[in-house]
Design a protein around this motif. Structure first.
Motif, PDB file in Angstrom:
ATOM      1  N   SER A 166      41.870  89.537 151.315  1.00 26.57           N
ATOM      2  CA  SER A 166      41.320  88.229 150.920  1.00 26.57           C
ATOM      3  C   SER A 166      39.817  88.309 150.726  1.00 26.57           C
ATOM      4  N   MET A 167      39.143  89.024 151.642  1.00 24.53           N
ATOM      5  CA  MET A 167      37.700  89.178 151.522  1.00 24.53           C
ATOM      6  C   MET A 167      37.331  89.959 150.266  1.00 24.53           C
ATOM      7  N   PHE A 168      38.128  90.948 149.931  1.00 24.61           N
ATOM      8  CA  PHE A 168      37.877  91.749 148.738  1.00 24.61           C
ATOM      9  C   PHE A 168      37.956  90.881 147.485  1.00 24.61           C
ATOM     10  N   TYR A 169      38.985  90.044 147.395  1.00 23.59           N
ATOM     11  CA  TYR A 169      39.109  89.149 146.249  1.00 23.59           C
ATOM     12  C   TYR A 169      37.923  88.189 146.179  1.00 23.59           C
ATOM     13  N   ALA A 170      37.577  87.598 147.313  1.00 25.00           N
ATOM     14  CA  ALA A 170      36.500  86.605 147.338  1.00 25.00           C
ATOM     15  C   ALA A 170      35.167  87.214 146.914  1.00 25.00           C
ATOM     16  N   ILE A 171      34.860  88.413 147.417  1.00 24.47           N
ATOM     17  CA  ILE A 171      33.586  89.058 147.092  1.00 24.47           C
ATOM     18  C   ILE A 171      33.541  89.440 145.616  1.00 24.47           C
ATOM     19  N   ASN A 172      34.648  89.951 145.092  1.00 25.85           N
ATOM     20  CA  ASN A 172      34.688  90.312 143.671  1.00 25.85           C
ATOM     21  C   ASN A 172      34.511  89.095 142.775  1.00 25.85           C
ATOM     22  N   ILE A 173      35.163  87.997 143.121  1.00 26.88           N
ATOM     23  CA  ILE A 173      35.038  86.786 142.320  1.00 26.88           C
ATOM     24  C   ILE A 173      33.620  86.242 142.395  1.00 26.88           C
ATOM     25  N   TRP A 174      33.030  86.266 143.596  1.00 28.17           N
ATOM     26  CA  TRP A 174      31.645  85.805 143.753  1.00 28.17           C
ATOM     27  C   TRP A 174      30.700  86.605 142.870  1.00 28.17           C
ATOM     28  N   LYS A 175      30.924  87.885 142.776  1.00 31.01           N
ATOM     29  CA  LYS A 175      30.015  88.751 142.029  1.00 31.01           C
ATOM     30  C   LYS A 175      30.205  88.666 140.515  1.00 31.01           C
ATOM     31  N   ASP A 176      31.437  88.528 140.036  1.00 29.58           N
ATOM     32  CA  ASP A 176      31.701  88.654 138.602  1.00 29.58           C
ATOM     33  C   ASP A 176      31.995  87.345 137.883  1.00 29.58           C
ATOM     34  N   THR A 177      32.128  86.250 138.613  1.00 29.73           N
ATOM     35  CA  THR A 177      32.477  84.984 137.965  1.00 29.73           C
ATOM     36  C   THR A 177      31.409  84.541 136.971  1.00 29.73           C
ATOM     37  N   GLY A 178      30.159  84.792 137.280  1.00 27.06           N
ATOM     38  CA  GLY A 178      29.075  84.377 136.389  1.00 27.06           C
ATOM     39  C   GLY A 178      29.195  84.969 135.003  1.00 27.06           C
ATOM     40  N   TRP A 179      29.550  86.252 134.947  1.00 24.92           N
ATOM     41  CA  TRP A 179      29.701  86.921 133.655  1.00 24.92           C
ATOM     42  C   TRP A 179      30.840  86.314 132.851  1.00 24.92           C
ATOM     43  N   GLY A 180      31.981  86.103 133.486  1.00 23.43           N
ATOM     44  CA  GLY A 180      33.113  85.502 132.791  1.00 23.43           C
ATOM     45  C   GLY A 180      32.815  84.082 132.334  1.00 23.43           C
ATOM     46  N   THR A 181      32.081  83.342 133.154  1.00 27.81           N
ATOM     47  CA  THR A 181      31.737  81.969 132.799  1.00 27.81           C
ATOM     48  C   THR A 181      30.890  81.924 131.535  1.00 27.81           C
ATOM     49  N   ILE A 182      29.936  82.846 131.401  1.00 27.67           N
ATOM     50  CA  ILE A 182      29.088  82.893 130.209  1.00 27.67           C
ATOM     51  C   ILE A 182      29.932  83.143 128.962  1.00 27.67           C
ATOM     52  N   ILE A 183      30.898  84.050 129.066  1.00 28.80           N
ATOM     53  CA  ILE A 183      31.753  84.370 127.917  1.00 28.80           C
ATOM     54  C   ILE A 183      32.548  83.145 127.477  1.00 28.80           C
ATOM     55  N   PHE A 184      33.142  82.444 128.437  1.00 23.50           N
ATOM     56  CA  PHE A 184      33.970  81.290 128.087  1.00 23.50           C
ATOM     57  C   PHE A 184      33.120  80.107 127.617  1.00 23.50           C
ATOM     58  N   MET A 185      31.919  79.974 128.155  1.00 25.01           N
ATOM     59  CA  MET A 185      31.037  78.893 127.691  1.00 25.01           C
ATOM     60  C   MET A 185      30.583  79.138 126.257  1.00 25.01           C
ATOM     61  N   ALA A 186      30.410  80.413 125.896  1.00 25.90           N
ATOM     62  CA  ALA A 186      30.061  80.731 124.510  1.00 25.90           C
ATOM     63  C   ALA A 186      31.180  80.294 123.566  1.00 25.90           C
ATOM     64  N   THR A 187      32.424  80.469 123.997  1.00 21.93           N
ATOM     65  CA  THR A 187      33.559  80.015 123.189  1.00 21.93           C
ATOM     66  C   THR A 187      33.601  78.496 123.101  1.00 21.93           C
ATOM     67  N   LEU A 188      33.333  77.846 124.234  1.00 20.20           N
ATOM     68  CA  LEU A 188      33.363  76.379 124.248  1.00 20.20           C
ATOM     69  C   LEU A 188      32.298  75.785 123.338  1.00 20.20           C
ATOM     70  N   SER A 189      31.156  76.460 123.228  1.00 20.12           N
ATOM     71  CA  SER A 189      30.078  75.933 122.390  1.00 20.12           C
ATOM     72  C   SER A 189      30.447  75.952 120.909  1.00 20.12           C
ATOM     73  N   GLY A 190      31.466  76.754 120.546  1.00 20.74           N
ATOM     74  CA  GLY A 190      31.879  76.839 119.150  1.00 20.74           C
ATOM     75  C   GLY A 190      32.951  75.839 118.756  1.00 20.74           C
TER      76      GLY A 190
END
Length: 306
Positions: A166-190
Protein backbone atom coordinates in the motif's frame (compact mmCIF):
# COMPACT_ATOMS: atom_id res chain seq x y z
CA UNK A 1 16.93 9.44 -50.86
CA UNK A 2 16.80 12.73 -52.72
CA UNK A 3 18.78 15.91 -52.43
CA UNK A 4 15.98 17.41 -50.37
CA UNK A 5 16.43 14.68 -47.76
CA UNK A 6 20.13 15.38 -47.15
CA UNK A 7 19.68 17.93 -44.37
CA UNK A 8 17.15 15.79 -42.51
CA UNK A 9 19.38 12.72 -42.89
CA UNK A 10 22.42 14.53 -41.46
CA UNK A 11 20.36 15.86 -38.55
CA UNK A 12 19.04 12.38 -37.70
CA UNK A 13 22.41 10.64 -38.18
CA UNK A 14 23.69 11.18 -34.58
CA UNK A 15 20.45 9.73 -33.18
CA UNK A 16 20.65 6.78 -35.56
CA UNK A 17 24.27 6.08 -34.55
CA UNK A 18 23.36 6.33 -30.86
CA UNK A 19 20.57 3.77 -31.23
CA UNK A 20 22.79 1.40 -33.20
CA UNK A 21 25.62 1.57 -30.65
CA UNK A 22 23.58 1.48 -27.44
CA UNK A 23 20.31 -0.23 -28.36
CA UNK A 24 20.84 -2.64 -31.24
CA UNK A 25 24.43 -3.85 -30.96
CA UNK A 26 23.99 -4.82 -27.27
CA UNK A 27 21.13 -7.12 -28.36
CA UNK A 28 23.76 -9.62 -29.52
CA UNK A 29 24.46 -10.15 -25.82
CA UNK A 30 21.28 -12.26 -25.72
CA UNK A 31 23.58 -15.12 -26.75
CA UNK A 32 24.90 -15.16 -23.17
CA UNK A 33 21.52 -16.54 -22.04
CA UNK A 34 22.27 -19.74 -23.94
CA UNK A 35 25.82 -20.14 -22.64
CA UNK A 36 27.61 -20.97 -19.42
CA UNK A 37 29.38 -17.63 -19.52
CA UNK A 38 32.64 -17.60 -17.55
CA UNK A 39 34.88 -14.70 -16.66
CA UNK A 40 38.50 -15.38 -17.59
CA UNK A 41 40.98 -12.94 -15.98
CA UNK A 42 42.94 -10.97 -18.53
CA UNK A 43 40.53 -11.60 -21.41
CA UNK A 44 37.82 -9.47 -22.89
CA UNK A 45 34.13 -10.02 -23.47
CA UNK A 46 34.48 -11.51 -26.97
CA UNK A 47 37.09 -14.05 -25.83
CA UNK A 48 34.99 -15.11 -22.84
CA UNK A 49 31.87 -15.37 -25.00
CA UNK A 50 33.53 -17.51 -27.65
CA UNK A 51 35.15 -19.84 -25.10
CA UNK A 52 31.99 -20.36 -23.02
CA UNK A 53 30.08 -23.62 -23.39
CA UNK A 54 26.64 -23.73 -24.98
CA UNK A 55 23.98 -24.85 -22.51
CA UNK A 56 20.88 -24.38 -24.67
CA UNK A 57 17.70 -23.58 -22.72
CA UNK A 58 19.03 -24.77 -19.35
CA UNK A 59 19.28 -21.24 -17.90
CA UNK A 60 15.66 -20.57 -18.81
CA UNK A 61 14.55 -23.98 -17.53
CA UNK A 62 16.29 -23.42 -14.20
CA UNK A 63 14.55 -20.06 -13.78
CA UNK A 64 11.11 -21.35 -14.77
CA UNK A 65 11.37 -24.24 -12.30
CA UNK A 66 12.60 -22.08 -9.43
CA UNK A 67 10.31 -20.85 -6.67
CA UNK A 68 11.25 -17.27 -7.58
CA UNK A 69 9.74 -17.29 -11.07
CA UNK A 70 6.03 -16.98 -10.29
CA UNK A 71 6.64 -14.70 -7.30
CA UNK A 72 8.72 -12.27 -9.37
CA UNK A 73 6.39 -12.38 -12.35
CA UNK A 74 3.33 -11.83 -10.15
CA UNK A 75 4.90 -8.97 -8.21
CA UNK A 76 6.18 -7.24 -11.34
CA UNK A 77 2.91 -7.42 -13.26
CA UNK A 78 0.58 -6.72 -10.33
CA UNK A 79 2.54 -3.72 -9.06
CA UNK A 80 2.71 -2.18 -12.50
CA UNK A 81 -0.88 -2.81 -13.53
CA UNK A 82 -2.32 -1.56 -10.24
CA UNK A 83 -0.07 1.50 -10.25
CA UNK A 84 -0.86 2.26 -13.92
CA UNK A 85 -4.62 1.98 -13.30
CA UNK A 86 -4.57 3.95 -10.04
CA UNK A 87 -2.16 6.54 -11.44
CA UNK A 88 -4.33 7.15 -14.51
CA UNK A 89 -7.53 7.38 -12.43
CA UNK A 90 -5.99 9.81 -9.92
CA UNK A 91 -4.38 11.92 -12.67
CA UNK A 92 -7.67 12.16 -14.59
CA UNK A 93 -9.50 13.09 -11.38
CA UNK A 94 -7.06 15.89 -10.52
CA UNK A 95 -7.07 17.11 -14.13
CA UNK A 96 -10.85 17.39 -14.03
CA UNK A 97 -10.80 19.24 -10.70
CA UNK A 98 -8.08 21.67 -11.76
CA UNK A 99 -9.73 22.36 -15.12
CA UNK A 100 -12.94 23.34 -13.31
CA UNK A 101 -11.25 25.81 -10.98
CA UNK A 102 -12.35 29.33 -11.82
CA UNK A 103 -9.33 30.89 -10.11
CA UNK A 104 -6.63 30.32 -12.74
CA UNK A 105 -3.87 31.51 -10.40
CA UNK A 106 -4.83 28.87 -7.84
CA UNK A 107 -4.99 26.26 -10.61
CA UNK A 108 -1.43 27.09 -11.72
CA UNK A 109 -0.21 26.98 -8.11
CA UNK A 110 -1.76 23.55 -7.54
CA UNK A 111 -0.25 22.27 -10.81
CA UNK A 112 3.20 23.46 -9.74
CA UNK A 113 2.93 21.82 -6.31
CA UNK A 114 1.74 18.55 -7.84
CA UNK A 115 4.42 18.55 -10.53
CA UNK A 116 7.34 19.27 -8.19
CA UNK A 117 7.66 15.69 -6.78
CA UNK A 118 8.17 14.36 -10.31
CA UNK A 119 11.60 16.05 -10.42
CA UNK A 120 12.77 14.48 -7.16
CA UNK A 121 15.08 11.49 -7.51
CA UNK A 122 13.86 8.20 -6.09
CA UNK A 123 16.74 8.18 -3.62
CA UNK A 124 15.59 11.47 -2.12
CA UNK A 125 11.96 10.36 -2.21
CA UNK A 126 12.75 7.11 -0.42
CA UNK A 127 14.79 8.94 2.22
CA UNK A 128 11.99 11.41 2.92
CA UNK A 129 9.28 8.76 3.22
CA UNK A 130 11.51 6.48 5.29
CA UNK A 131 11.66 9.28 7.86
CA UNK A 132 7.96 10.14 7.61
CA UNK A 133 6.90 6.48 7.97
CA UNK A 134 9.53 5.56 10.55
CA UNK A 135 8.17 3.66 13.58
CA UNK A 136 10.37 5.71 15.91
CA UNK A 137 9.85 9.18 17.38
CA UNK A 138 10.88 10.78 14.09
CA UNK A 139 8.05 9.11 12.21
CA UNK A 140 5.46 11.81 11.52
CA UNK A 141 2.65 9.41 10.59
CA UNK A 142 3.14 7.17 13.61
CA UNK A 143 3.40 10.16 15.97
CA UNK A 144 0.07 11.54 14.74
CA UNK A 145 -1.67 8.13 14.91
CA UNK A 146 -0.41 7.51 18.46
CA UNK A 147 -1.48 10.97 19.67
CA UNK A 148 -4.93 10.45 18.16
CA UNK A 149 -5.17 7.13 19.98
CA UNK A 150 -5.62 5.13 16.76
CA UNK A 151 -2.62 2.89 17.49
CA UNK A 152 -0.70 2.09 20.68
CA UNK A 153 2.75 1.60 19.17
CA UNK A 154 4.54 2.58 15.98
CA UNK A 155 4.07 0.58 12.78
CA UNK A 156 7.06 -0.06 10.54
CA UNK A 157 5.16 0.68 7.32
CA UNK A 158 8.09 0.00 4.98
CA UNK A 159 9.18 -3.09 6.90
CA UNK A 160 5.81 -4.78 7.30
CA UNK A 161 4.63 -7.21 4.59
CA UNK A 162 1.02 -6.17 5.15
CA UNK A 163 1.73 -2.46 4.70
CA UNK A 164 4.58 -2.26 2.20
CA UNK A 165 2.48 -2.75 -0.94
CA UNK A 166 0.00 0.00 0.00
CA UNK A 167 2.83 2.37 0.85
CA UNK A 168 4.52 1.59 -2.46
CA UNK A 169 1.39 2.49 -4.41
CA UNK A 170 0.83 5.67 -2.41
CA UNK A 171 4.42 6.90 -2.83
CA UNK A 172 4.43 6.18 -6.56
CA UNK A 173 1.15 8.00 -7.09
CA UNK A 174 2.36 10.96 -5.01
CA UNK A 175 5.48 11.23 -7.14
CA UNK A 176 4.05 10.71 -10.65
CA UNK A 177 0.51 12.08 -10.51
CA UNK A 178 1.66 15.58 -11.42
CA UNK A 179 3.09 14.43 -14.73
CA UNK A 180 -0.05 12.53 -15.70
CA UNK A 181 -2.23 15.46 -14.67
CA UNK A 182 -0.35 17.81 -17.02
CA UNK A 183 -0.86 15.40 -19.94
CA UNK A 184 -4.60 15.09 -19.36
CA UNK A 185 -5.04 18.83 -18.78
CA UNK A 186 -3.38 19.47 -22.14
CA UNK A 187 -6.04 17.25 -23.72
CA UNK A 188 -8.82 19.00 -21.82
CA UNK A 189 -7.64 22.40 -23.06
CA UNK A 190 -8.27 21.22 -26.63
CA UNK A 191 -11.97 20.49 -26.09
CA UNK A 192 -14.22 23.00 -27.84
CA UNK A 193 -15.96 25.12 -25.13
CA UNK A 194 -19.03 25.36 -27.38
CA UNK A 195 -19.73 21.69 -26.66
CA UNK A 196 -20.17 22.48 -22.95
CA UNK A 197 -22.29 25.54 -23.76
CA UNK A 198 -24.57 23.51 -26.03
CA UNK A 199 -24.84 20.75 -23.42
CA UNK A 200 -25.68 23.30 -20.72
CA UNK A 201 -28.40 24.83 -22.89
CA UNK A 202 -29.84 21.32 -23.38
CA UNK A 203 -30.09 20.92 -19.60
CA UNK A 204 -27.01 18.72 -19.00
CA UNK A 205 -25.59 19.10 -15.51
CA UNK A 206 -21.88 19.08 -14.66
CA UNK A 207 -21.72 15.30 -14.23
CA UNK A 208 -23.41 14.64 -17.58
CA UNK A 209 -21.04 17.05 -19.30
CA UNK A 210 -18.07 15.15 -17.85
CA UNK A 211 -19.60 11.78 -18.73
CA UNK A 212 -20.59 12.53 -22.33
CA UNK A 213 -18.05 15.18 -23.40
CA UNK A 214 -14.94 15.19 -21.21
CA UNK A 215 -14.32 11.48 -20.67
CA UNK A 216 -14.84 10.50 -24.35
CA UNK A 217 -12.40 13.26 -25.31
CA UNK A 218 -9.86 11.85 -22.84
CA UNK A 219 -10.33 8.24 -23.98
CA UNK A 220 -7.66 8.29 -26.70
CA UNK A 221 -5.11 9.95 -24.40
CA UNK A 222 -5.84 7.49 -21.57
CA UNK A 223 -5.39 4.47 -23.84
CA UNK A 224 -2.18 5.89 -25.33
CA UNK A 225 -0.74 6.57 -21.88
CA UNK A 226 -1.67 3.06 -20.73
CA UNK A 227 0.03 1.43 -23.72
CA UNK A 228 3.18 3.53 -23.30
CA UNK A 229 3.30 2.67 -19.61
CA UNK A 230 2.83 -1.02 -20.36
CA UNK A 231 5.99 -0.86 -22.45
CA UNK A 232 7.86 -0.12 -19.22
CA UNK A 233 6.15 -2.78 -17.10
CA UNK A 234 9.15 -5.14 -16.99
CA UNK A 235 11.59 -2.29 -16.33
CA UNK A 236 10.31 -1.58 -12.83
CA UNK A 237 13.45 -1.18 -10.74
CA UNK A 238 14.43 2.09 -9.08
CA UNK A 239 11.28 2.78 -7.08
CA UNK A 240 11.23 -0.79 -5.74
CA UNK A 241 14.97 -1.01 -5.12
CA UNK A 242 15.16 2.08 -2.89
CA UNK A 243 12.06 1.13 -0.86
CA UNK A 244 12.59 -2.62 -0.35
CA UNK A 245 14.46 -4.30 2.49
CA UNK A 246 15.11 -7.85 3.69
CA UNK A 247 11.98 -7.88 5.86
CA UNK A 248 9.64 -7.50 2.86
CA UNK A 249 11.73 -9.04 0.09
CA UNK A 250 9.07 -11.66 -0.71
CA UNK A 251 6.52 -8.93 -1.34
CA UNK A 252 8.87 -6.33 -2.80
CA UNK A 253 11.18 -8.24 -5.12
CA UNK A 254 10.53 -7.83 -8.86
CA UNK A 255 12.33 -9.11 -11.95
CA UNK A 256 14.75 -6.21 -12.36
CA UNK A 257 15.75 -6.05 -8.69
CA UNK A 258 16.19 -9.83 -8.71
CA UNK A 259 18.51 -9.56 -11.73
CA UNK A 260 20.52 -6.87 -9.97
CA UNK A 261 20.92 -8.78 -6.72
CA UNK A 262 21.74 -12.03 -8.50
CA UNK A 263 24.42 -10.26 -10.55
CA UNK A 264 26.05 -7.97 -8.02
CA UNK A 265 24.98 -9.08 -4.53
CA UNK A 266 24.97 -12.86 -4.81
CA UNK A 267 28.21 -13.19 -2.81
CA UNK A 268 29.81 -15.33 -5.52
CA UNK A 269 30.89 -15.02 -9.13
CA UNK A 270 27.95 -13.63 -11.11
CA UNK A 271 26.11 -16.15 -13.27
CA UNK A 272 25.69 -13.90 -16.29
CA UNK A 273 24.05 -16.62 -18.35
CA UNK A 274 21.29 -17.09 -15.79
CA UNK A 275 20.64 -13.38 -15.19
CA UNK A 276 20.62 -12.71 -18.95
CA UNK A 277 18.00 -15.46 -19.33
CA UNK A 278 15.87 -13.76 -16.66
CA UNK A 279 16.25 -10.43 -18.45
CA UNK A 280 15.27 -11.93 -21.82
CA UNK A 281 12.19 -13.48 -20.18
CA UNK A 282 11.20 -10.08 -18.79
CA UNK A 283 11.59 -8.48 -22.23
CA UNK A 284 9.45 -11.14 -23.92
CA UNK A 285 6.66 -10.82 -21.33
CA UNK A 286 6.75 -7.03 -21.66
CA UNK A 287 6.48 -7.27 -25.45
CA UNK A 288 3.49 -9.63 -25.15
CA UNK A 289 1.71 -7.23 -22.77
CA UNK A 290 2.22 -4.28 -25.13
CA UNK A 291 0.92 -6.25 -28.12
CA UNK A 292 -2.13 -7.41 -26.14
CA UNK A 293 -2.91 -3.87 -25.03
CA UNK A 294 -2.39 -2.60 -28.56
CA UNK A 295 -4.80 -5.26 -29.81
CA UNK A 296 -7.32 -4.15 -27.22
CA UNK A 297 -6.87 -0.59 -28.49
CA UNK A 298 -7.89 -1.75 -31.97
CA UNK A 299 -11.03 -3.26 -30.48
CA UNK A 300 -11.93 -0.19 -28.42
CA UNK A 301 -11.07 2.74 -30.73
CA UNK A 302 -10.35 1.08 -34.07
CA UNK A 303 -6.61 1.76 -34.15
CA UNK A 304 -3.44 1.14 -32.14
CA UNK A 305 -0.13 2.90 -31.76
CA UNK A 306 2.23 0.02 -32.57
Amino acid sequence: WTRDDTDLTLISLPTFIWFVLFSYLPMFGIIIAFKDYKLSPGHGFIYNLLHSDWVGWSNFTYFFKSNAFWMLLRNTIVYNLVFIALGAAVAVGFALMLSNLRNKLASKAYQTMMFFPYFMSWVVTASVFTLILSPGDAGLVNSILIKLGIIDEGIYFLGDKEWWRSMFYAINIWKDTGWGTIIFMATLSGINPELYEAASMDGANRWNQIRYITLPALANTIITVLILNLAKVMNLFESVFVLQNDAVIQKADVLQTYIYTQTFNSGALPDFGYTTAVSVTASVVGCILVLLCNRASYKVRGRGIV
